[in-house]
Design an enzyme around this catalytic site. Structure first.
Site, mmCIF file in Angstrom:
data_model
loop_
_atom_site.group_PDB
_atom_site.id
_atom_site.type_symbol
_atom_site.label_atom_id
_atom_site.label_comp_id
_atom_site.label_asym_id
_atom_site.label_seq_id
_atom_site.Cartn_x
_atom_site.Cartn_y
_atom_site.Cartn_z
ATOM 1 N N ASN A 1 -2.438 7.900 -6.483
ATOM 2 C CA ASN A 1 -3.177 6.705 -6.920
ATOM 3 C C ASN A 1 -4.355 6.547 -5.963
ATOM 4 O OD1 ASN A 1 -4.120 4.203 -7.668
ATOM 5 N ND2 ASN A 1 -2.451 3.065 -6.672
ATOM 6 N N GLU B 1 -1.150 -4.437 -6.267
ATOM 7 C CA GLU B 1 -2.503 -4.932 -5.947
ATOM 8 C C GLU B 1 -3.097 -5.660 -7.154
ATOM 9 O OE1 GLU B 1 -3.991 -1.196 -4.518
ATOM 10 O OE2 GLU B 1 -2.665 -1.365 -2.790
ATOM 11 N N LYS C 1 -6.768 4.499 -6.108
ATOM 12 C CA LYS C 1 -7.284 3.120 -5.987
ATOM 13 C C LYS C 1 -8.813 3.153 -6.139
ATOM 14 C CE LYS C 1 -3.395 2.264 -2.995
ATOM 15 N NZ LYS C 1 -2.665 1.309 -2.215
ATOM 16 N N HIS D 1 0.554 -2.574 -10.965
ATOM 17 C CA HIS D 1 0.559 -2.254 -9.533
ATOM 18 C C HIS D 1 0.525 -3.553 -8.730
ATOM 19 C CE1 HIS D 1 -0.807 -0.741 -5.640
ATOM 20 N NE2 HIS D 1 -0.327 0.424 -6.025
ATOM 21 N N SER E 1 3.747 4.301 1.379
ATOM 22 C CA SER E 1 3.544 5.101 2.598
ATOM 23 C C SER E 1 4.227 6.471 2.531
ATOM 24 C CB SER E 1 3.981 4.318 3.843
ATOM 25 O OG SER E 1 3.169 3.169 3.986
ATOM 26 N N GLU F 1 8.031 0.399 -5.802
ATOM 27 C CA GLU F 1 7.094 0.318 -4.682
ATOM 28 C C GLU F 1 7.313 -0.988 -3.917
ATOM 29 O OE1 GLU F 1 3.523 3.007 -5.276
ATOM 30 O OE2 GLU F 1 2.987 1.084 -6.153
ATOM 31 N N GLY G 1 0.711 0.990 1.914
ATOM 32 C CA GLY G 1 -0.463 1.023 2.783
ATOM 33 C C GLY G 1 -0.199 0.556 4.196
HETATM 34 C C1 PEP Z 1 0.235 2.850 -3.917
HETATM 35 O O1 PEP Z 1 -0.943 2.560 -3.934
HETATM 36 O O2 PEP Z 1 0.872 2.844 -4.976
HETATM 37 C C2 PEP Z 1 0.852 3.264 -2.660
HETATM 38 C C3 PEP Z 1 2.117 3.534 -2.646
HETATM 39 O O3 PEP Z 1 0.022 3.306 -1.559
HETATM 40 P P1 PEP Z 1 0.376 4.015 -0.136
HETATM 41 O O4 PEP Z 1 0.955 5.361 -0.428
HETATM 42 O O5 PEP Z 1 -0.934 4.076 0.579
HETATM 43 O O6 PEP Z 1 1.379 3.123 0.554
#
Ligand code: PEP
Length: 241
Positions: free
Chosen positions: A9, A98, A11, A96, A204, A165, A171
């Site tokens: 992803n 975000e 973003k 998501h 992460s 998630e 992040g």
């Molecule tokens: C995400 O954006 O879905 C995500 C898991 O980000 P990260 O891997 O940076 O934690």
């Protein structure tokens, strides 16, 4: 167990030129990859067209990061199913954290988007996850079960990916213990009528923890944010042992 899918992803990262450069490096690093693993790149809308031309249906699949439930109309800033399928997009991230946190996405609107994606032949990747305070209050299971139930109203489970998630792990570099991610994903699977739905872990994920994550029996893949921006590191994630 579902099909193994490793998705990046991006973003709000990468111009068209940067996306092409990424593909050039990734393609050469995936030669040894196991063909049973599907690789998906969820890129910004602006990069999808040029990426599609560069991929022409190879090992790597294209994903978008959102979809509106209407086919067209006065919805400034939104994107529709036909606009995505015309570009060769096959997957779309929905709900998501975000989008939920910054753009008012709810379980109900995520549900509309999942249904819209399926109606256009796209595979939705529905994201669910608890906040740190919900986890600390012992509410993880309740939150996740509610997100799943509301997000999957009238949804066909034969064309669906779910990403667990935990928001506190996105992040932050603070990965959920692999065994705990496995446990929560088991709880999600208990809510499903189709046991073959792919359920990914996201939060992460990095080259140095993917092997342990993918060794868990309930985890069918990963949704990778920050670590999907570098093609060499992302190739290592796809080529997990
Ligand atoms: C995400 O954006 O879905 C995500 C898991 O980000 P990260 O891997 O940076 O934690």
């Amino acid at each position: 167990m579902g099909k193994i899918i490793i998705a990046g992803n991006w973003k709000m990262h990468k111009t068209q030129a940067e996306a092409l450069e990424f593909l050039h490096v990734l393609k050469s690093s995936l030669e040894e990859a196991n063909e049973a693993r599907e690789v998906v790149l969820c890129a910004p809308f602006t990069a999808l067209g040029i990426m599609s031309k560069s991929l022409h249906g190879g090992l790597i699949r294209l994903g978008a990061q959102n979809i509106h439930w209407k086919e067209n109309g006065a919805y400034t800033g939104e994107i529709s199913g036909p606009m995505l399928t015309e570009l060769g997009v096959e997957y779309v991230v929905v709900g998501h954290s975000e989008r939920r946190q910054y753009f008012g996405e709810t379980d109900e609107t995520a549900n509309y988007r999942v249904i819209a994606a399926q109606s256009h032949g796209l595979t939705p990747i529905l994201c669910v996850g608890e906040t740190k305070s919900q986890r600390d209050a012992g509410e993880t299971e309740t939150v996740i079960i509610n997100q799943i139930k509301r997000g999957l109203v009238d949804v066909d489970q034969n064309n669906l990916v779910i990403a667990y998630e935990p928001i506190w792990a996105i992040g932050t570099g603070d990965t959920c213990e692999a065994s705990e991610a496995n446990r929560v994903i088991g709880v999600i699977r208990e809510q499903l009528s189709n046991q073959e739905v792919t359920i990914q872990y996201g939060g992460s994920v990095k080259a140095n923890n993917i092997d342990e994550i993918m060794a868990q029996p309930e985890i069918d893949g990963a949704l990778v944010g920050g670590a999907s921006l570098d093609p060499v590191g992302f190739a290592r994630i796809v080529n997990y042992h």
